[in-house]
Design a protein around this motif. Sequence first.
Motif, short mmCIF file in Angstrom:
data_model
loop_
_atom_site.label_atom_id
_atom_site.label_comp_id
_atom_site.label_asym_id
_atom_site.label_seq_id
_atom_site.Cartn_x
_atom_site.Cartn_y
_atom_site.Cartn_z
N ASN A 144 1.09 -1.47 0.24
CA ASN A 144 0.03 0.56 -0.35
C ASN A 144 0.77 1.24 0.09
O ASN A 144 0.59 2.04 0.78
CB ASN A 144 -0.50 0.03 1.18
CG ASN A 144 -0.07 -0.12 2.46
OD1 ASN A 144 0.62 -0.34 2.60
ND2 ASN A 144 -1.03 -0.11 3.46
N ALA A 145 2.20 0.91 -0.47
CA ALA A 145 2.56 2.26 -0.52
C ALA A 145 2.39 3.77 -1.24
O ALA A 145 1.86 2.72 -3.16
CB ALA A 145 4.89 1.87 -1.03
N PRO A 146 2.12 4.45 -0.95
CA PRO A 146 1.78 5.58 -1.77
C PRO A 146 2.12 5.27 -3.25
O PRO A 146 1.65 6.19 -4.65
CB PRO A 146 2.14 6.92 -1.03
CG PRO A 146 3.04 6.37 -0.48
CD PRO A 146 3.30 4.98 0.09
N GLU A 147 3.53 5.53 -3.87
CA GLU A 147 4.02 4.78 -5.15
C GLU A 147 3.71 4.14 -5.85
O GLU A 147 2.78 4.58 -7.53
CB GLU A 147 5.78 4.48 -5.04
CG GLU A 147 6.69 5.38 -4.38
CD GLU A 147 6.60 5.09 -2.57
OE1 GLU A 147 5.43 4.87 -2.24
OE2 GLU A 147 7.82 6.07 -1.89
N ALA A 148 2.78 2.79 -5.56
CA ALA A 148 1.95 2.03 -5.44
C ALA A 148 0.25 2.68 -5.78
O ALA A 148 -0.39 1.95 -6.93
CB ALA A 148 2.11 0.88 -5.47
N THR A 149 0.41 3.11 -4.75
CA THR A 149 -1.36 3.51 -4.94
C THR A 149 -1.66 4.50 -5.90
O THR A 149 -2.84 5.03 -6.48
CB THR A 149 -2.05 3.73 -3.76
OG1 THR A 149 -1.39 4.25 -2.83
CG2 THR A 149 -1.92 2.26 -2.61
N LYS A 150 -0.77 5.86 -5.50
CA LYS A 150 -1.17 7.54 -5.82
C LYS A 150 0.21 7.85 -7.00
O LYS A 150 -0.64 8.10 -7.76
CB LYS A 150 -1.47 8.11 -4.62
CG LYS A 150 -1.79 7.90 -4.31
CD LYS A 150 -3.55 8.71 -4.02
CE LYS A 150 -4.03 8.34 -2.45
NZ LYS A 150 -4.37 7.85 -1.20
N GLY A 151 1.09 7.34 -6.33
CA GLY A 151 2.09 7.35 -7.81
C GLY A 151 1.24 6.52 -9.29
O GLY A 151 0.92 5.60 -8.91
N PHE A 152 2.28 6.84 -10.42
CA PHE A 152 1.77 6.91 -11.33
C PHE A 152 3.02 6.76 -11.98
O PHE A 152 4.16 7.99 -12.42
CB PHE A 152 0.36 7.39 -12.47
CG PHE A 152 0.17 8.52 -12.24
CD1 PHE A 152 0.93 9.57 -13.33
CD2 PHE A 152 0.27 9.86 -11.13
CE1 PHE A 152 0.97 10.71 -13.86
CE2 PHE A 152 0.48 10.99 -11.52
CZ PHE A 152 0.55 11.73 -12.78
N LEU A 153 2.83 6.47 -13.35
CA LEU A 153 3.88 6.78 -14.89
C LEU A 153 3.04 7.31 -15.87
O LEU A 153 1.78 6.85 -16.47
CB LEU A 153 3.73 5.34 -15.30
CG LEU A 153 5.27 4.54 -14.50
CD1 LEU A 153 5.61 2.92 -14.82
CD2 LEU A 153 6.46 5.40 -14.16
N LEU A 154 2.92 8.14 -16.55
CA LEU A 154 3.00 8.82 -17.76
C LEU A 154 2.97 7.61 -18.96
O LEU A 154 2.25 7.18 -19.58
CB LEU A 154 3.27 10.46 -17.99
CG LEU A 154 3.21 10.85 -18.92
CD1 LEU A 154 2.04 11.40 -18.19
CD2 LEU A 154 3.48 12.43 -18.60
#
Lengths: 258, 295, 946
Positions: free
Chosen positions: C864-874
């Motif tokens: 549930n790290a924010p990199e995986a839940t909120k972060g995203f790739l263009l």
Amino acid sequence: MTELPNSTDRKMGLVIDLDTCVGCHACVISCKGWNTENYGAPLSDQNAYGADPSGTFLNRVHSYEVQPPEGHAQLVHFPKSCLHCEDAPCVTVCPTGASYKRVEDGIVLVNESNCIGCGLCAWSCPYGARELDLAEGVMKKCTLCVDRIYNENLPEVDRVPSCVRTCPAGARHFGDLGDPDSDVSKLVAERGGMDLMPEMGTKPVNKYLPPRPKDQIDDQIDILAPLLAPVAEEPKGFLGWLDKALDKLPGHSEGGSN
Amino acid sequence: MHPAPSVIIFTTLSGLGFGLLTFLGLGKPEVTGWVAFVFYAIAFGFAVGGLLASTFHLGRPERAWRAFSQWKTSWLSREGICAVAALVVMGLFAFGAVFLDTHWWALGWIGAALSLATVFTTSMIYTQLKTIPRWNMSLTPVMFLSFSLAGGSLLAGAEALAPWLLAIAGAVQLAYWAKGDQAFATSGTDMGTATGLGDRGTVRAFEPPHTGSNYLLREFVHVVGRKHAQKLRVIAFALGFALPLICLILPVEGLMLKHLLAGIAVLLHIAGVATSRWLFFAQAEHVVGLYYGKR
Amino acid sequence: MAHTQPQLDTSPPVSEEIRQTTCYMCACRCGINVHMKTDDTGKKRVAYIEGNRDHPVNKGVLCAKGSAGIMQHNAPSRLRAPMKRVGPRGSGKFEEISWDEALDIAAGWLEPIRKDNPEKLAFFTGRDQSQSFTSFWAQNFGTCNYAAHGGFCSVNMATAGIYTMGGAFWEFGQPDWDHTKLFMLFGVAEDHDSNPIKMGIGKIKARGARVIGVNPIRSGYNAVADDWVGITPGTDGLFILSLVHVLMKAGKIDLEYLSQFTNAPVLVNQDPDSPDYGLFLRDDHGAPLVINRKTGQLAPFDMHGVRPDLGGSFTMGDITHVSVFQLMAQRYLSDDYAPEAVAERCGIPAKRIRSIAAELARVAFDEAFEIEREWTDFRGETHKTMKGRPVAMHSMRGVSAHANGFQTCRALHVLQILLGTVEAPGGFRFKPPYPKPVTAHPAPHCRVTPNKPLDGPHLGFVHGPEHLALKTDGSPARIDKAFTWENPMSSHGLMHMVISNAHAGDPYKIDTLFMYMANMSWNSSMNTRGVMEMLTDTDENGDYVIPRIIYSDAYSSEMVAYADLILPDTTYLERHDCISLLDRPICEADGAADAIRWPVVEPDRDVRGFQTVLVQLANKMKLPGFTNEDGTAKWQDYADYIVNHERKPGIGPLAGFRGEDGSKVGRGEVNPEQLNKYIENGGFFIEHIPEEAQYFKPWNMAYQDWAVNLGLYDSPQPYLFQLYVEPLRKFQLAAEGHGERQPPEHLRARIKETMDPLPIWYETDQHGNDGYTVNALTQRPMAMYHSWGTQNAWLRQIHGRNPLYVPTKLMRENGLSDGDWARVSSPHGEITVPVMEMAALNENTVWTWNAIGKRKGAWALEENAPEATKGFLLNHLIHELLPPKGDGMRWANSDPITGQAAWFDLKVKIEKAAAPDDMQESQPAVPAQDSPVGTGPKELKWKVGK
Ligand SMILES: Nc1nc2c(c(=O)[nH]1)N[C@H]1C(S)=C(S)[C@@H](COP(=O)(O)OP(=O)(O)OC[C@H]3O[C@@H](n4cnc5c(=O)[nH]c(N)nc54)[C@H](O)[C@@H]3O)O[C@H]1N2
Ligand SMILES: Nc1nc2c(c(=O)[nH]1)N[C@H]1C(S)=C(S)[C@@H](COP(=O)(O)OP(=O)(O)OC[C@H]3O[C@@H](n4cnc5c(=O)[nH]c(N)nc54)[C@H](O)[C@@H]3O)O[C@H]1N2
Ligand code: SF4
Ligand code: SF4
Ligand code: SF4
Ligand code: SF4
Ligand code: SF4
Ligand SMILES: [Mo]
């Protein structure tokens, strides 16, 4: 100890140049590294690899957008650590005497072995310069690297705060702001160094150099315009000009001896 | 500010406890023996319980004793000293009343004064903070003291005084809210002064210094919805002052019923004051929030 | 009462020992002092890292990543032992194995390929700094399919620079920070020269020099710029050529410089019917000819005493030849380039374009200065002084990562050259081994012979169709289709096309994909979702379409999950490395420098330096270059190679401390003590350039001689700057029907249009973009390095998630406010992400930080790290191919000249998405991968000493 000294021998502090700070966070991490390994308890991190990581840092870099009445919005990177205030409310509120301001240089410190972690000093600091370490239960704050600046185990050039030594842009300056002849005082005088929240009456020692005026180039065109006068209106005329211009070049008018 | 249960419990209970001690010290009611024991047990229970609760707030509670040393400058230190002094003096006074059936009035008056001083010093811990404009008002100590006296009189069963004191406390509460709502705006501190960039244009927080959380955000940045706060204010006011007042002035017959109503008034009042304290913290905006573009 | 305060020890011991090595938290390669302390178990450990003051790159400063090295080196995500895959690809299920088994497996796969068809191995490496070594390995293995990351990174910069001026931006040159008074920065957020650029900007700002930032986004360097030009992405070429127009028209160009040091006076064939149309007039030795103003006669450009005529023309037979400069005047004086004509497309008011041109002219000419240093040029002419033109420029991926980036970058170089600022004091300066004419580089090689090394180096510079890497049937020789008609000048290969081409079997199928240090299933691939599918796709027999994948990583990255065999690397503090002049050196404009890494701590896991593993694999397979005639291995490990390998007699990976006693520089015998000498010297070596050789290096004989002595080349290589690039013209000629090697029909028009020998601007291919009108960009955060930073407990607190920054106008138009979620779609895909307003932004551009988004389960983070839940790739929105045009062709989303991945051509549309309550996670949410290393601890209290 909780009483502020009437005056300090020197006023050591930082001068931060908002015109040059690129917001790289180098000072943030260098500070974290030095102060984790040195003065007092390590700066701990909670939930370090989880959903809501959080840790103790003594220096943080904010950024602000400023929209002037006219022209483009500007962005200002804004590092912030303890300002080592002359009238430091964080010291006088401290019930244990753990917080104190040093007589010799004005550095505001927490004596961690006396601190009860009541948080009141942080409540009284307008600048958010103090963070309670969750693992240790004591208050942490910028020490102005008191364990570097006089440290005889370090080469003389390195006796500056860790954040100053590391700042790639050279946006952080360290020195005695009580001495009007010091380099930092001169910088402050030249560049109109300012206080944060002067209305709080804390009399910060650290100063901020404001960003220089931006986006002025359009206004210069009237002065610069003559520089752009065309040499000829026609492309043909351009080549004619070229011929003449080449002839005028230095070192080219007489033969090939040189 | 983060409305930590420990500080809410602390200020609510210790205010009541020291309020009651004040009345007891002044001989209202003038009680001895078992009755006195019950009164003092309640008073000390609240005062000491509150103080103990406050230590949960500390990172290093085992060193709490160090907090007595800085009375020259620190209101927190002064509060500690006042509280201990009040408890010791009132303890002696209580000893006389409970076990020896005597009242050492000099001690009582001193104890009463110290009890009020304790409440005052507590309030000054908050009032002194320029960083929190909503607290940094002369109304803050007035509020703490008036609450303490109102609650104390309720607990002391001072039938004549209590309605008046409740009414006054209620009025102070309304004034505090009215003034408090303006405090931040009139404090002269805004993002412009916080950053020194105000004279260049409108300042807006852009990227935060960290996407993770930190102590400052947890401790100082707490947002209460306007509507939510409004509701809670009504509840606090009703429970803390209006309803207890009604309980007290209802023309009822019979001692049992009277006592029952007085008991209900006390409970309502405690709940109301606790709610008010929750709001006191939760609505208090620390200027440091400005650096994060928050209030 | 006297004030009392605690007694404080202000002189505590700092550490027990300092070990000096080279940072590798990014590719900038700063020198670091690693402070060591003994912990309570008696082990020496890393306690604190600071910059090395004596180091040429960083001179003591250190960036956030560098200081956080201690967290990287100790990261819980470090791989622990070799692994073989036991679950399906992508699942992340592995079993740890021994190194013996790992090497057996790898050799077992590779050996048959080498015997039968070496091209079936595709070996691609990321941003490592051992490309001279990895390419040597690949060459000896015999495959033609080798490249590093440059093709998706910034090959436009490298090629445009090298073809134009024999050196490039990137990290191959730098502004003259000590003298420049006007610094113009195009499309840079951070760049490889991270610390030097910051130091430079700080230095010139302290001096009151002006900084102009040309960038759609006003953050970082552009935030401190005095003037901000919020240009429309992809239009820099037009803006620059407009500056050229204004400056030429006003005669504010350095005629003397142009005539002496550039091919502006060189004569060009103007007969449309001639097979040499557009090529240079040359003498019998092949030297381009000019008109000598002194005689009015033809003369080779480099003749002693020649005074080349910028306006020269010459008729030979009935064929007219005119100077390059005349062609330039014809083109750029045209009103097509007038500020008024370009303003709207560039999003820059005409007045601002003129103001900037005027300021360039003022500083270049009115603030010109001279340094009292005599120097002699290649024509034998002695100049009493060095004339300074204090205008410097720098640029990187903002210009580069567009499909018109090559020509844009060329335009930028031409602008610099017109002002006479390149290699002049105050201008842009090369770092050794540059300058180096493009002709001194090898051409690409691709001839594969079973069981034999490749016929030469893989990568290089083409000079015409004859150098293309084509098979005899005209089909691409390389899996990435580098050096083909689709992208003839793809000098760095096209790493971003490898997986896609291998999956499509176009141009052919491969057997083993071997990758190193590139997170190719995630942030370094376009079309991330699609790539994950290609890597896991099976054929009709249920076998993987890409049969075998070997990967070397040091950490539990997303790519690890897709490999069949993992060769775990050490961290940068645990291995030998060599930052070589043969590769990507760390030189300064004033000196040649190289450096090493060495194991300042021994690994505590069963991991090996990857280069050492390559040596071991080579030895196992007895690869030719690695094996003595008697069949014994030449080197045991990488350290052995670094010291003992000689490229040419006397020239090896390291230039310092050569010769038996370590006293020789550049050229000299092998010195067995070389690494120790480096360690004693702080981990690096620098040889300063003599003062009289420090500027005008391409033409300065003192420099040329110095470079030959150092072994940078074997004989002096003076040359002219190529305003007009003849090899480009050769491709056009082919497209016009000349010559034997002919492009396929569908590419003729594009080659004719784009491969113009003089810089042009063209709009990138907008096919399929109807309705997608908003530019979408990424920027590198200064405190994060691609995907590596996330595993770092300190850095991830700074950048743990990334909003999409949206300009005020688009926020209003779409009814968005901070924290809302928006659906962002491109012709290719869709993502749903949180938004944040930004005013200091081009009003038609959105952006986010690069590579913050992570796959669940990677990097030893909790799911549930924010990199995986909120972060995203263009990257989900960017395809490696352009939308199909219905002609059955796969048109790459790359620069048509160099193959540079066009990351920043992305066009999107944006609309408000469902309320945040329904939308707790950025979309698409990729399912979790298993973590072979578990997750990190909850709390950190890092302290080694007491
Ligand atoms: N949207 C978008 N995408 C982009 C870009 C962009 O601007 N926008 N930029 C592109 C560019 S220019 C680049 S260069 C790429 C970069 O993308 P990548 O090359 O994929 O870079 P990293 O994410 O750093 O991944 C490199 C891998 O190396 C591993 N690694 C780190 N240290 C070591 C080590 O010491 N040894 C080994 N063996 N492995 C190690 C890491 O764990 C990681 O898995 O991204 C590209 N992708
Ligand atoms: N801290 C850190 N440093 C790094 C890296 C990292 O990940 N982190 N990665 C390294 C790598 S591999 C690379 S390739 C370099 C790349 O370094 P940079 O070249 O700085 O690459 P980006 O961060 O992609 O920044 C591209 C910039 O170009 C701007 N831009 C986009 N399109 C246009 C345009 O059309 N015109 C103009 N004028 N500007 C435009 C963007 O707004 C952005 O500011 O950085 C290296 N250094
Ligand atoms: S900045 Fe805050 S912590 Fe530092 S001296 Fe001032 S009030 Fe105290
Ligand atoms: S937290 Fe520590 S330093 Fe701060 S006021 Fe309380 S005791 Fe003093
Ligand atoms: S002076 Fe030292 S403690 Fe203070 S912010 Fe800088 S590095 Fe941190
Ligand atoms: S290190 Fe310097 S430039 Fe970077 S954020 Fe700190 S003050 Fe700004
Ligand atoms: S720029 Fe930073 S991360 Fe990169 S090498 Fe230098 S210190 Fe290390
Ligand atoms: Mo890159």
